[in-house]
Design a protein around this motif. Structure first.
Motif, PDB file in Angstrom:
ATOM      1  N   PRO A 118       0.805  -1.238   0.000  1.00 60.14           N
ATOM      2  CA  PRO A 118       0.000   0.000   0.000  1.00 60.14           C
ATOM      3  C   PRO A 118       0.828   1.274   0.000  1.00 60.14           C
ATOM      4  O   PRO A 118       0.425   2.285  -0.574  1.00 60.14           O
ATOM      5  N   HIS A 119       2.001   1.223   0.660  1.00 61.87           N
ATOM      6  CA  HIS A 119       2.807   2.455   0.750  1.00 61.87           C
ATOM      7  C   HIS A 119       3.349   2.868  -0.614  1.00 61.87           C
ATOM      8  O   HIS A 119       3.719   4.031  -0.825  1.00 61.87           O
ATOM      9  N   ALA A 120       3.421   1.926  -1.574  1.00 62.54           N
ATOM     10  CA  ALA A 120       3.920   2.276  -2.907  1.00 62.54           C
ATOM     11  C   ALA A 120       2.959   3.241  -3.595  1.00 62.54           C
ATOM     12  O   ALA A 120       3.374   4.241  -4.198  1.00 62.54           O
ATOM     13  N   THR A 121       1.667   2.946  -3.515  1.00 64.69           N
ATOM     14  CA  THR A 121       0.668   3.837  -4.098  1.00 64.69           C
ATOM     15  C   THR A 121       0.637   5.166  -3.366  1.00 64.69           C
ATOM     16  O   THR A 121       0.532   6.241  -3.972  1.00 64.69           O
ATOM     17  N   ASN A 122       0.739   5.098  -2.045  1.00 69.49           N
ATOM     18  CA  ASN A 122       0.755   6.308  -1.225  1.00 69.49           C
ATOM     19  C   ASN A 122       1.927   7.203  -1.623  1.00 69.49           C
ATOM     20  O   ASN A 122       1.772   8.418  -1.803  1.00 69.49           O
ATOM     21  N   ALA A 123       3.110   6.597  -1.770  1.00 69.23           N
ATOM     22  CA  ALA A 123       4.303   7.367  -2.128  1.00 69.23           C
ATOM     23  C   ALA A 123       4.171   7.966  -3.520  1.00 69.23           C
ATOM     24  O   ALA A 123       4.595   9.100  -3.767  1.00 69.23           O
ATOM     25  N   ALA A 124       3.564   7.210  -4.441  1.00 70.95           N
ATOM     26  CA  ALA A 124       3.391   7.707  -5.809  1.00 70.95           C
ATOM     27  C   ALA A 124       2.459   8.906  -5.844  1.00 70.95           C
ATOM     28  O   ALA A 124       2.723   9.897  -6.545  1.00 70.95           O
TER      29      ALA A 124
END
Length: 499
Positions: A118-124
């Motif tokens: 989930p943090h990948a989408t958040n970071a993007a």
């Protein structure tokens, strides 16, 4: 990619919807989609999810997935609504903001199916939102300064000065065009076009042919002038903030910008009717503090450029510092006005902020977030391969300018910056030039053109502008050619012809 019940559910639904949607679209838009988007959707790309190493960007190669197709459809529908704003009266920010939210829900869902944390989408999302936030702050401060100068009667005094000089139509045509060219790099092309259009409407009453030609001239001049300055257009600002070009690099396309303006202006000059507007004795006095507001604006620009060049601080930092200076000066004016009982001296900085172009600012949010969402699915990577590898950088950058006249230069330039193709300085200056001046080819291709259409409603129209698009196209081609001649040393290799 992992199988998903949602994927199996959407696939048989979206395919017929997509076919029907394309069948009902205007032919020119269908041709555009067929040439640039549909081939990308149909390309056999494997669904491999990977997070890009460049600053938290997400790269899901899932262009044929139901999520990606749904996101693309949402963006197309939203942008069609933007293009027909004149008829629906639905503010352009509203559909793209909704589209941005829906697209990123699809991105998050697709990332989860592909096994992304989930943090990948958040970071993007945070990555693109930070880019928007810097752009938002910069533009908000610039708009506040413009509103402050408007409230202090700076632009109204300039308008009256021009009206009372008793110039003939030919002189007014050139004076307003040259002023538009040199004011837009400091202010912006939208504000400049509106100011000069007010002059044209004041002096051209009863002469619709002159108004049409002068309005076209203003739009072309404002867009050309904004192309060689980071402050002149949203696209140049984005390029500068991205760090692709330094502040002074933009001035290399000054001569090509001049050429792109002069060529159509010279052609239209011979169509200007002979005559002179009625004289007037109208007077306007600038309010107390007007000249100091102008000085503060120039100092803010200087500080912004200096802090960016010397200390590598983002442009938003310098602009916010200048905003604080304007706020303090406004407090001083208000206190001075209270002592002298002069209401014209009162200055409410937040009233100037409230009058900013909020619809435009939120439109930028929606467009940037939407484009970043489509990039997460891999569309821009495939487009970059098609345009900058298969067609070549020169051809691609020329097409960017033409495309910006049909769509808008802001999402087009943001897409180019998101793709970030490997190009030399000459090619980056070329795409900056074409995105800036290409919007002049059609009246709907730039914010300046759309604004002038509203101000000169019923006189300066889409088809009135279209009659002279051939002359503007000659200027567009001449400006590109001048860039290759003047800035030959900035290219790794000068192409003799488009490839």
């Amino acid at each position: 990619m992992k199988n998903s019940p949602l994927s199996h559910f959407l696939s048989p639904i979206l395919t017929p919807i997509l076919r029907r949607f394309l069948a009902t679209m205007p032919r020119f838009l269908t041709a555009f989609l067929a040439a640039f988007i549909v081939p990308i959707i149909c390309a056999p790309i494997s669904a491999i999810a990977a997070e890009s190493a460049s600053g938290g960007q997400l790269n899901l190669n899932m262009m044929t997935s139901p999520y990606a197709i749904a996101a693309l459809l949402i963006f197309i529908v939203a942008y069609v609504l933007v293009m027909v704003e004149e008829f629906t009266h639905l503010r352009k920010s509203k559909p793209v903001i909704i589209a941005a939210g829906l697209i990123w829900i699809l991105v998050a869902s697709a990332a989860g199916v592909a096994g992304q944390e989930p943090h990948a989408t958040n970071a993007a999302f945070r990555h693109v939102f930070l880019e928007f936030a810097e752009l938002f702050i910069f533009l908000l401060v610039a708009m506040t300064y413009i509103n402050s100068m408007t409230e202090r009667n700076v632009f109204e005094a300039l308008r009256v000065w021009l009206v009372t000089r008793n110039f003939n139509f030919h002189k007014i045509f050139w004076i307003t065009g040259v002023l538009a060219f040199f004011i837009s790099p400091i202010a912006d092309n939208l504000t400049t076009a509106l100011l000069m259009c007010a002059v044209i409407m004041a002096v051209g009453t009863g002469h619709p042919r002159f108004i049409v030609l002068a309005c076209i001239n203003i739009v072309v001049a404002a867009n050309a002038g904004g192309a060689f300055s980071p402050f002149g257009d949203i696209t140049t600002l984005m390029v500068w903030q991205k760090g692709v070009l330094s502040f002074f690099d933009f001035f290399a396309i000054f001569v090509p910008s001049v050429v792109s303006y002069i060529v159509p202006a010279l052609i239209m000059h011979f169509a200007i009717p002979v005559g002179q507007p009625k004289s007037t004795d109208e007077t306007v006095i600038m309010k107390v503090g007007a000249k100091r507001v102008i000085l503060l604006f120039l100092l803010t620009i200087t500080f912004t450029v200096s802090s960016h060049q010397l200390f590598h601080m983002p442009p938003a930092f310098g602009m916010m510092t200048g905003f604080g200076a304007l706020a303090i000066f406004g407090f001083y004016l208000t206190r001075l006005g209270q002592k002298s009982a002069n209401p014209d001296m009162r200055f409410d900085i937040f009233a100037k902020v409230a009058r900013a172009e909020w619809d435009t600012l939120f439109f930028f949010y929606g467009v940037l977030i939407c484009v970043a969402g489509l990039a997460a699915f891999g569309y821009l990577a495939a487009t970059s391969q098609l345009m900058y590898i298969d067609l070549g950088a020169t051809t691609a950058n020329v097409l960017v300018g033409i495309l910006s006249a049909i769509v808008d230069n802001i999402p087009v330039m943001f897409a180019v910056l998101t793709m970030f193709p490997s190009m030399d300085e000459g090619q980056w200056l070329l795409v900056t030039l074409t995105a800036g001046i290409g919007g002049s080819l059609l009246s709907i291709g730039s914010a300046a053109g759309v604004a002038v259409m509203g101000q000169a409603r019923g006189i300066y129209t889409f088809f009135a502008h279209l009659r002279w698009s051939w002359a503007i196209a000659l200027g567009y081609a001449a400006g590109i050619y001048a860039h290759f001649l003047v800035n030959r040393g900035l290219f790794d290799g000068i192409p003799l012809m488009l490839h």
